[in-house]
Design a protein around this motif. Structure first.
Motif, PDB file in Angstrom:
ATOM      1  N   VAL A   1       0.833  -1.206   0.000  1.00 45.43           N
ATOM      2  CA  VAL A   1       0.000   0.000   0.000  1.00 45.43           C
ATOM      3  C   VAL A   1       0.869   1.258   0.000  1.00 45.43           C
ATOM      4  O   VAL A   1       0.584   2.219  -0.728  1.00 45.43           O
ATOM      5  N   ALA A   2       1.938   1.279   0.793  1.00 45.27           N
ATOM      6  CA  ALA A   2       2.816   2.461   0.841  1.00 45.27           C
ATOM      7  C   ALA A   2       3.439   2.743  -0.524  1.00 45.27           C
ATOM      8  O   ALA A   2       3.567   3.901  -0.930  1.00 45.27           O
ATOM      9  N   GLU A   3       3.820   1.696  -1.242  1.00 43.16           N
ATOM     10  CA  GLU A   3       4.372   1.881  -2.592  1.00 43.16           C
ATOM     11  C   GLU A   3       3.311   2.447  -3.528  1.00 43.16           C
ATOM     12  O   GLU A   3       3.588   3.336  -4.331  1.00 43.16           O
ATOM     13  N   ALA A   4       2.103   1.935  -3.428  1.00 42.24           N
ATOM     14  CA  ALA A   4       1.018   2.444  -4.270  1.00 42.24           C
ATOM     15  C   ALA A   4       0.777   3.926  -3.991  1.00 42.24           C
ATOM     16  O   ALA A   4       0.568   4.712  -4.924  1.00 42.24           O
ATOM     17  N   GLN A   5       0.836   4.313  -2.735  1.00 39.96           N
ATOM     18  CA  GLN A   5       0.655   5.719  -2.391  1.00 39.96           C
ATOM     19  C   GLN A   5       1.811   6.563  -2.900  1.00 39.96           C
ATOM     20  O   GLN A   5       1.609   7.655  -3.424  1.00 39.96           O
ATOM     21  N   ARG A   6       3.040   6.057  -2.767  1.00 39.21           N
ATOM     22  CA  ARG A   6       4.221   6.790  -3.231  1.00 39.21           C
ATOM     23  C   ARG A   6       4.110   7.110  -4.717  1.00 39.21           C
ATOM     24  O   ARG A   6       4.483   8.186  -5.162  1.00 39.21           O
ATOM     25  N   TYR A   7       3.632   6.159  -5.497  1.00 37.38           N
ATOM     26  CA  TYR A   7       3.577   6.320  -6.951  1.00 37.38           C
ATOM     27  C   TYR A   7       2.186   6.691  -7.457  1.00 37.38           C
ATOM     28  O   TYR A   7       1.975   6.745  -8.663  1.00 37.38           O
ATOM     29  N   ALA A   8       1.262   6.918  -6.554  1.00 38.49           N
ATOM     30  CA  ALA A   8      -0.133   7.249  -6.922  1.00 38.49           C
ATOM     31  C   ALA A   8      -0.663   6.239  -7.928  1.00 38.49           C
ATOM     32  O   ALA A   8      -1.281   6.597  -8.929  1.00 38.49           O
ATOM     33  N   ASP A   9      -0.392   4.951  -7.646  1.00 38.38           N
ATOM     34  CA  ASP A   9      -0.802   3.882  -8.558  1.00 38.38           C
ATOM     35  C   ASP A   9      -1.395   2.716  -7.771  1.00 38.38           C
ATOM     36  O   ASP A   9      -0.667   1.856  -7.288  1.00 38.38           O
ATOM     37  N   PRO A  10      -2.712   2.672  -7.630  1.00 40.21           N
ATOM     38  CA  PRO A  10      -3.344   1.577  -6.886  1.00 40.21           C
ATOM     39  C   PRO A  10      -3.347   0.257  -7.658  1.00 40.21           C
ATOM     40  O   PRO A  10      -3.800  -0.752  -7.139  1.00 40.21           O
ATOM     41  N   LEU A  11      -2.820   0.270  -8.880  1.00 40.98           N
ATOM     42  CA  LEU A  11      -2.832  -0.939  -9.703  1.00 40.98           C
ATOM     43  C   LEU A  11      -1.465  -1.613  -9.793  1.00 40.98           C
ATOM     44  O   LEU A  11      -1.196  -2.346 -10.747  1.00 40.98           O
ATOM     45  N   LEU A  12      -0.615  -1.404  -8.799  1.00 39.03           N
ATOM     46  CA  LEU A  12       0.657  -2.121  -8.782  1.00 39.03           C
ATOM     47  C   LEU A  12       0.367  -3.623  -8.809  1.00 39.03           C
ATOM     48  O   LEU A  12      -0.555  -4.089  -8.112  1.00 39.03           O
ATOM     49  N   PRO A  13       1.127  -4.395  -9.571  1.00 42.75           N
ATOM     50  CA  PRO A  13       0.846  -5.837  -9.673  1.00 42.75           C
ATOM     51  C   PRO A  13       0.695  -6.573  -8.335  1.00 42.75           C
ATOM     52  O   PRO A  13      -0.192  -7.421  -8.226  1.00 42.75           O
ATOM     53  N   PRO A  14       1.495  -6.276  -7.297  1.00 47.90           N
ATOM     54  CA  PRO A  14       1.278  -6.987  -6.025  1.00 47.90           C
ATOM     55  C   PRO A  14      -0.086  -6.704  -5.397  1.00 47.90           C
ATOM     56  O   PRO A  14      -0.557  -7.472  -4.566  1.00 47.90           O
ATOM     57  N   LEU A  15      -0.710  -5.588  -5.790  1.00 51.78           N
ATOM     58  CA  LEU A  15      -2.017  -5.239  -5.240  1.00 51.78           C
ATOM     59  C   LEU A  15      -3.172  -5.793  -6.070  1.00 51.78           C
ATOM     60  O   LEU A  15      -4.294  -5.903  -5.573  1.00 51.78           O
ATOM     61  N   THR A  16      -2.903  -6.125  -7.317  1.00 56.55           N
ATOM     62  CA  THR A  16      -3.971  -6.627  -8.190  1.00 56.55           C
ATOM     63  C   THR A  16      -3.907  -8.139  -8.382  1.00 56.55           C
ATOM     64  O   THR A  16      -4.822  -8.722  -8.955  1.00 56.55           O
ATOM     65  N   GLU A  17      -2.843  -8.765  -7.899  1.00 56.11           N
ATOM     66  CA  GLU A  17      -2.723 -10.219  -8.002  1.00 56.11           C
ATOM     67  C   GLU A  17      -3.891 -10.875  -7.263  1.00 56.11           C
ATOM     68  O   GLU A  17      -4.285 -10.424  -6.188  1.00 56.11           O
ATOM     69  N   THR A  18      -4.447 -11.921  -7.852  1.00 56.10           N
ATOM     70  CA  THR A  18      -5.596 -12.599  -7.251  1.00 56.10           C
ATOM     71  C   THR A  18      -5.152 -13.781  -6.395  1.00 56.10           C
ATOM     72  O   THR A  18      -4.021 -14.259  -6.512  1.00 56.10           O
ATOM     73  N   LEU A  19      -6.076 -14.260  -5.591  1.00 53.24           N
ATOM     74  CA  LEU A  19      -5.810 -15.431  -4.765  1.00 53.24           C
ATOM     75  C   LEU A  19      -5.473 -16.638  -5.644  1.00 53.24           C
ATOM     76  O   LEU A  19      -4.540 -17.391  -5.338  1.00 53.24           O
ATOM     77  N   ASP A  20      -6.195 -16.816  -6.739  1.00 51.46           N
ATOM     78  CA  ASP A  20      -5.904 -17.934  -7.639  1.00 51.46           C
ATOM     79  C   ASP A  20      -4.505 -17.812  -8.242  1.00 51.46           C
ATOM     80  O   ASP A  20      -3.808 -18.823  -8.417  1.00 51.46           O
ATOM     81  N   GLU A  21      -4.079 -16.591  -8.556  1.00 52.05           N
ATOM     82  CA  GLU A  21      -2.727 -16.398  -9.095  1.00 52.05           C
ATOM     83  C   GLU A  21      -1.664 -16.745  -8.055  1.00 52.05           C
ATOM     84  O   GLU A  21      -0.651 -17.371  -8.374  1.00 52.05           O
ATOM     85  N   VAL A  22      -1.890 -16.367  -6.807  1.00 55.03           N
ATOM     86  CA  VAL A  22      -0.942 -16.716  -5.743  1.00 55.03           C
ATOM     87  C   VAL A  22      -0.908 -18.227  -5.557  1.00 55.03           C
ATOM     88  O   VAL A  22       0.168 -18.820  -5.435  1.00 55.03           O
ATOM     89  N   ARG A  23      -2.067 -18.856  -5.570  1.00 53.24           N
ATOM     90  CA  ARG A  23      -2.102 -20.326  -5.448  1.00 53.24           C
ATOM     91  C   ARG A  23      -1.318 -20.985  -6.584  1.00 53.24           C
ATOM     92  O   ARG A  23      -0.604 -21.966  -6.369  1.00 53.24           O
ATOM     93  N   ALA A  24      -1.468 -20.476  -7.807  1.00 52.31           N
ATOM     94  CA  ALA A  24      -0.754 -21.042  -8.961  1.00 52.31           C
ATOM     95  C   ALA A  24       0.758 -20.897  -8.786  1.00 52.31           C
ATOM     96  O   ALA A  24       1.515 -21.828  -9.097  1.00 52.31           O
ATOM     97  N   VAL A  25       1.205 -19.758  -8.277  1.00 55.35           N
ATOM     98  CA  VAL A  25       2.637 -19.566  -8.024  1.00 55.35           C
ATOM     99  C   VAL A  25       3.121 -20.583  -6.994  1.00 55.35           C
ATOM    100  O   VAL A  25       4.169 -21.209  -7.149  1.00 55.35           O
ATOM    101  N   LEU A  26       2.336 -20.769  -5.944  1.00 47.93           N
ATOM    102  CA  LEU A  26       2.717 -21.703  -4.882  1.00 47.93           C
ATOM    103  C   LEU A  26       2.728 -23.154  -5.360  1.00 47.93           C
ATOM    104  O   LEU A  26       3.478 -23.972  -4.832  1.00 47.93           O
ATOM    105  N   ALA A  27       1.918 -23.467  -6.352  1.00 50.01           N
ATOM    106  CA  ALA A  27       1.844 -24.841  -6.862  1.00 50.01           C
ATOM    107  C   ALA A  27       2.905 -25.126  -7.918  1.00 50.01           C
ATOM    108  O   ALA A  27       3.164 -26.279  -8.225  1.00 50.01           O
ATOM    109  N   GLY A  28       3.510 -24.070  -8.451  1.00 53.85           N
ATOM    110  CA  GLY A  28       4.447 -24.241  -9.553  1.00 53.85           C
ATOM    111  C   GLY A  28       5.884 -24.358  -9.104  1.00 53.85           C
ATOM    112  O   GLY A  28       6.157 -24.580  -7.928  1.00 53.85           O
ATOM    113  N   PRO A  29       6.808 -24.151 -10.029  1.00 53.65           N
ATOM    114  CA  PRO A  29       8.226 -24.319  -9.714  1.00 53.65           C
ATOM    115  C   PRO A  29       8.863 -23.145  -8.967  1.00 53.65           C
ATOM    116  O   PRO A  29      10.002 -23.233  -8.548  1.00 53.65           O
ATOM    117  N   THR A  30       8.134 -22.048  -8.787  1.00 56.44           N
ATOM    118  CA  THR A  30       8.673 -20.869  -8.104  1.00 56.44           C
ATOM    119  C   THR A  30       9.006 -21.202  -6.649  1.00 56.44           C
ATOM    120  O   THR A  30       8.246 -21.885  -5.974  1.00 56.44           O
TER     121      THR A  30
END
Length: 163
Positions: A26-55
């Motif tokens: 949130v602090a980064e989004a405020q610094r850059y006046a950008d509420p659409l930073l990728p860490p803020l728009t990533e979905t729960l399903d996307e996080v689950r996919a990362v956790l299930a993959g080779p990352t």
């Protein structure tokens, strides 16, 4: 920092990882006046996919509470480190340093270098990464036009010359 453990994250951690990540960015989004930073728009399903993959995904826990996470995706001789996130009330306690060291250790022997990026105007982040041996190697915009600093760190010791 006593009582904080670092270990692999699993699919069951997805919700907590996403919660901490959103709070931390949130602090980064405020610094850059950008509420659409990728860490803020990533979905729960996307996080689950990362956790299930080779990352590689590591989490920090204070007791049963997840207080931080970091990821590294290996591509060729480079590990792309990202989404280092610490719960706002836990920042400044060395958890980020522990997570970064742990992900570097997990990548050692697998890659020659680590690469990451942060906002070019994020002075605290740039100082943090510099303290850990990262150097700025370039700049680029993110998809929303925010200027990013690209940093890297070599995991290969320079060859020694001479007798």
């Amino acid at each position: 920092m006593s009582g904080v453990s670092v270990g692999p994250g699993g699919v069951a951690d997805a919700g907590e990882i996403l919660t901490v990540q959103r709070a931390a960015y949130v602090a980064e989004a405020q610094r850059y006046a950008d509420p659409l930073l990728p860490p803020l728009t990533e979905t729960l399903d996307e996080v689950r996919a990362v956790l299930a993959g080779p990352t590689i995904v590591l989490v920090a826990r204070a007791g049963h509470r997840l207080v931080g996470s970091v990821r590294a995706r290996v591509a060729g001789d480079t590990a792309h480190v990202g989404r280092l996130a610490i719960a706002p009330d836990q920042q400044g306690r060395g958890i980020g340093s522990r997570l970064l060291a742990a992900v570097e250790s997990a990548c050692t022997g697998r890659v020659a270098r680590l690469e990451l990026f942060t906002g070019a105007e994020s002075a605290d982040n740039l100082r943090f990464y510099a303290r850990h041996g990262y150097r700025i190697v370039g700049h680029r915009p993110d998809p929303n036009g925010v200027r990013l600093a690209v940093l890297e760190k070599s995991l290969v010791s320079p060859a020694r010359s001479g007798p």
